[in-house]
Design a protein around this motif. Sequence first.
Motif, short mmCIF file in Angstrom:
data_model
loop_
_atom_site.label_atom_id
_atom_site.label_comp_id
_atom_site.label_asym_id
_atom_site.label_seq_id
_atom_site.Cartn_x
_atom_site.Cartn_y
_atom_site.Cartn_z
N LEU A 19 0.83 -1.22 0.00
CA LEU A 19 0.00 0.00 0.00
C LEU A 19 0.86 1.26 0.00
CD1 LEU A 19 -2.85 -1.04 2.45
CD2 LEU A 19 -3.06 -0.59 0.00
N LEU A 20 1.90 1.27 0.83
CA LEU A 20 2.77 2.44 0.87
C LEU A 20 3.53 2.61 -0.44
CD1 LEU A 20 4.08 2.04 4.51
CD2 LEU A 20 2.60 3.86 3.65
N ALA A 21 3.95 1.51 -1.04
CA ALA A 21 4.65 1.58 -2.33
C ALA A 21 3.71 2.11 -3.41
CB ALA A 21 5.19 0.20 -2.70
N ALA A 22 2.46 1.66 -3.41
CA ALA A 22 1.50 2.12 -4.42
C ALA A 22 1.24 3.62 -4.28
CB ALA A 22 0.20 1.32 -4.29
N VAL A 23 1.06 4.08 -3.05
CA VAL A 23 0.81 5.50 -2.83
C VAL A 23 2.03 6.32 -3.23
CG1 VAL A 23 0.37 7.24 -1.05
CG2 VAL A 23 -0.95 5.13 -1.07
N MET A 24 3.21 5.83 -2.88
CA MET A 24 4.43 6.55 -3.26
C MET A 24 4.61 6.56 -4.77
SD MET A 24 8.18 6.38 -1.51
CE MET A 24 9.13 5.33 -2.56
N LEU A 25 4.27 5.46 -5.40
CA LEU A 25 4.37 5.37 -6.87
C LEU A 25 3.47 6.42 -7.53
CD1 LEU A 25 5.60 3.76 -9.24
CD2 LEU A 25 3.59 2.29 -9.13
N VAL A 26 2.27 6.57 -7.04
CA VAL A 26 1.33 7.53 -7.63
C VAL A 26 1.78 8.97 -7.37
CG1 VAL A 26 -1.02 8.44 -7.46
CG2 VAL A 26 -0.65 5.98 -7.62
N THR A 27 2.22 9.26 -6.14
CA THR A 27 2.54 10.65 -5.83
C THR A 27 3.94 11.06 -6.29
OG1 THR A 27 3.31 10.13 -3.58
CG2 THR A 27 0.97 10.68 -3.86
N ARG A 28 4.88 10.16 -6.24
CA ARG A 28 6.25 10.51 -6.62
C ARG A 28 6.38 10.66 -8.13
NH1 ARG A 28 11.16 9.22 -3.12
NH2 ARG A 28 12.96 9.69 -4.43
N THR A 29 5.60 9.91 -8.88
CA THR A 29 5.64 10.03 -10.34
C THR A 29 4.75 11.15 -10.83
OG1 THR A 29 3.82 8.46 -10.63
CG2 THR A 29 6.06 7.56 -10.67
N HIS A 30 3.90 11.65 -9.96
CA HIS A 30 2.89 12.66 -10.33
C HIS A 30 2.05 12.17 -11.50
CE1 HIS A 30 4.67 15.34 -7.45
NE2 HIS A 30 5.83 15.20 -8.03
N ALA A 60 14.77 -0.96 2.64
CA ALA A 60 15.59 -1.04 1.43
C ALA A 60 14.72 -1.14 0.19
CB ALA A 60 16.53 -2.25 1.52
N GLY A 61 13.64 -1.89 0.27
CA GLY A 61 12.74 -2.03 -0.87
C GLY A 61 12.06 -0.73 -1.24
N LEU A 62 11.60 0.02 -0.23
CA LEU A 62 10.94 1.29 -0.52
C LEU A 62 11.95 2.31 -1.06
CD1 LEU A 62 7.99 2.18 -0.35
CD2 LEU A 62 8.51 3.26 1.84
#
Length: 195
Positions: A19-30, A60-62
Amino acid sequence: MDRRLSLTSPRFDLLAFALLAAVMLVTRTHSLSHVVHLPDTSLASFFVLGYLVRRVAAFAGLFALGFVIDVWRIYVLGGSGFCFTPAYWMLLPAYGTMWLAGRMVAERLGERLSALLPAAVVLLVATFVSNLFSSGGFYFLGGRYPDPTLAEFLPRLQKYFPGTLLATLLWSGVGAAAYIALLVARPELRRVSAR
């Protein structure tokens, strides 16, 4: 093998990480910028990850995901590489600060309602220290500014830190609300937790 979900199970760790990776993926890539601009969740994601997942492999993964996102945006999508300097690696202590702060809150403050204010103070201090590593690292070690000085850095810190803090508090609050909602919906999880 016990397949029940508990806050200390590898399944919960994997779900939280995903879930955290998905949210970061959406917001970090804009990737939703054409619809709505969402502030970057990176600092909050590492804080929440530290609270929920104690495994260093998750950290490490994040971090690796953030690096891959940045490389993809710059070299595949043609985004700006201005911030991609040798100082990029200062993100390790920056994100590590957030992850360790999340761990500290989980281990020392726990899930009591009275822990909210001290947790917010820890989050605020960790965000400031993290910002010193990332922004200070970029300014002093990135090679983009000739003859960097503290006198020039402090106004930059004053200009950019409030937005970073606001985004971190916002996303950490969303994470806390989701966690509380999970505990309300599944109260048996709280009893299984060893916090």
